[in-house]
Structure formats: C-alpha cells, structure tokens
Design a protein around this motif. Structure first.
Motif, PDB file in Angstrom:
ATOM      1  N   ASP A   1       0.722  -1.177   0.087  1.00  0.00           N
ATOM      2  CA  ASP A   1      -0.061   0.132   0.077  1.00  0.00           C
ATOM      3  C   ASP A   1       0.891   1.433   0.026  1.00  0.00           C
ATOM      4  O   ASP A   1       0.419   2.226  -0.758  1.00  0.00           O
ATOM      5  N   GLU A   2       2.172   1.322   0.737  1.00  0.00           N
ATOM      6  CA  GLU A   2       2.767   2.420   0.721  1.00  0.00           C
ATOM      7  C   GLU A   2       3.443   2.804  -0.486  1.00  0.00           C
ATOM      8  O   GLU A   2       3.574   3.681  -0.946  1.00  0.00           O
ATOM      9  N   GLU A   3       3.906   1.589  -1.081  1.00  0.00           N
ATOM     10  CA  GLU A   3       4.536   1.917  -2.474  1.00  0.00           C
ATOM     11  C   GLU A   3       3.675   2.461  -3.507  1.00  0.00           C
ATOM     12  O   GLU A   3       3.877   3.184  -4.273  1.00  0.00           O
ATOM     13  N   LEU A   4       2.429   1.754  -3.448  1.00  0.00           N
ATOM     14  CA  LEU A   4       1.364   2.551  -4.467  1.00  0.00           C
ATOM     15  C   LEU A   4       1.024   3.772  -4.098  1.00  0.00           C
ATOM     16  O   LEU A   4       0.848   4.448  -5.104  1.00  0.00           O
ATOM     17  N   ILE A   5       0.677   4.302  -2.792  1.00  0.00           N
ATOM     18  CA  ILE A   5       0.594   5.593  -2.420  1.00  0.00           C
ATOM     19  C   ILE A   5       1.623   6.447  -2.986  1.00  0.00           C
ATOM     20  O   ILE A   5       1.577   7.535  -3.405  1.00  0.00           O
TER      21      ILE A   5
ATOM     22  N   GLU B   1      -1.217  15.545  -6.423  1.00  0.00           N
ATOM     23  CA  GLU B   1      -2.815  16.084  -6.246  1.00  0.00           C
ATOM     24  C   GLU B   1      -3.521  14.840  -5.762  1.00  0.00           C
ATOM     25  O   GLU B   1      -4.169  14.995  -4.650  1.00  0.00           O
ATOM     26  N   ILE B   2      -3.343  13.573  -6.294  1.00  0.00           N
ATOM     27  CA  ILE B   2      -4.092  12.360  -5.775  1.00  0.00           C
ATOM     28  C   ILE B   2      -3.663  11.948  -4.395  1.00  0.00           C
ATOM     29  O   ILE B   2      -4.478  11.646  -3.715  1.00  0.00           O
ATOM     30  N   ARG B   3      -2.489  12.057  -4.232  1.00  0.00           N
ATOM     31  CA  ARG B   3      -1.964  11.690  -2.848  1.00  0.00           C
ATOM     32  C   ARG B   3      -2.308  12.644  -1.956  1.00  0.00           C
ATOM     33  O   ARG B   3      -3.025  12.236  -0.636  1.00  0.00           O
TER      34      ARG B   3
ATOM     35  N   ASN C   1      -8.821  12.547   2.530  1.00  0.00           N
ATOM     36  CA  ASN C   1     -10.131  11.877   2.967  1.00  0.00           C
ATOM     37  C   ASN C   1      -9.991  10.779   3.655  1.00  0.00           C
ATOM     38  O   ASN C   1     -10.738   9.550   3.776  1.00  0.00           O
ATOM     39  N   ARG C   2      -8.588  10.374   4.430  1.00  0.00           N
ATOM     40  CA  ARG C   2      -8.297   9.306   5.104  1.00  0.00           C
ATOM     41  C   ARG C   2      -9.368   8.963   6.233  1.00  0.00           C
ATOM     42  O   ARG C   2      -9.748   8.249   6.651  1.00  0.00           O
ATOM     43  N   ALA C   3      -9.560  10.023   6.982  1.00  0.00           N
ATOM     44  CA  ALA C   3     -10.221  10.107   8.206  1.00  0.00           C
ATOM     45  C   ALA C   3     -12.023   9.583   7.935  1.00  0.00           C
ATOM     46  O   ALA C   3     -12.304   9.125   8.598  1.00  0.00           O
ATOM     47  N   LEU C   4     -12.273  10.085   6.554  1.00  0.00           N
ATOM     48  CA  LEU C   4     -13.537   9.922   6.290  1.00  0.00           C
ATOM     49  C   LEU C   4     -13.773   8.399   5.911  1.00  0.00           C
ATOM     50  O   LEU C   4     -14.822   7.867   6.442  1.00  0.00           O
TER      51      LEU C   4
END
Length: 138
Positions: free
Chosen positions: A34-38, A44-46, A52-55
């Motif tokens: 997941d970390e590599e993908l992010i 902008e997408i990051r 939106n992580r908290a949501l």
C-alpha cells in the motif's frame, strides 16, 4: 498400482506444485504494498487520499457497527441497517453512503474549534497564574 501410472501422478504433482509455487513467488515479489502504491500517486491524488483518510476510517467504523447489528439480528442487512436494497421499492431512494460527508466535516470542524477553545482557556489560566506569581513577589 502400475509403476507408469504412479510415475505420471508423481510428475503431475511435481509440475503442479512448481506452477503454484512460481505463481506465489511472482505474486509476492511483483505486487506493490500500500505504501509503495501511494508513493507512486501524483501529488494531487496523494493529497486527496490523505485528506479523505479520516472519512474512510469513519465509514469503516460505521460499516463495522452495521455488521455487528446485522449479526445480532436474523434480518437481512437492508432491513437491519442504513443500507437499502435496490430491489425493494420502499428502500430504493435511500442514500447508500454510510457517512454524510458534510456532517462529518462539520463535526470535525466543531471538534477542532473545541480543542482550540480548551487550549486557549488553558493558556489563559497559565497566564493568570504567572501574573499572580509576579504580583506576589512585589
């Protein structure tokens, strides 16, 4: 058992195991974490993802509550919780989202304001105590 049949079974077992092992090894070393993908996302997408992580965490929490309600009941999920079935007329118009974004942001803002107020009150109290200490020295 015929030695040729046993040999064919053994060969099939070895080839099958080799194919499966190759697939597992390829999957393990070619699938990104997941970390590599992010980290490969554009900035902008990051930023959107982090915003939106908290949501998403709140939605996950709501979903787990819904699962707990459903497991405690014998009714289907669309009769137990907030998610309506698209196949039943009376629940088609229900909003499928578990968390209302506007309410979530409003609660988040109110929580932030409350924290700021508490912090300010604490600083004010510390300032008053400092003034008392200074005035008592005279």
């Amino acid at each position: 058992m015929d030695p040729l049949v046993a040999r064919a079974y053994l060969r099939g077992l070895l080839y099958g195991s080799g194919i499966i092992a190759t697939g597992v090894v390829l999957f393990k070393y070619t699938t990104p974490t997941d970390e590599e993908l992010i980290s490969r996302f554009s900035p902008e997408i990051r930023a959107e993802y982090e915003k939106n992580r908290a949501l998403r965490q709140q939605e996950q929490k709501e979903l787990m509550e819904l699962v707990k309600q459903t497991t405690a009941s014998n009714d289907p999920i669309w009769k137990t919780g907030k998610i309506g079935s698209p196949f039943e007329k009376d629940t088609r118009s229900m909003d499928p989202k578990l968390v209302n974004f506007q309410e979530f942001e409003k609660e988040k803002g109110l929580k932030y304001q409350q924290e700021q107020i508490e912090k300010s009150e604490k600083e004010l109290q510390e300032a008053k105590e400092l003034l008392k200490k200074k005035s008592s020295w005279w």
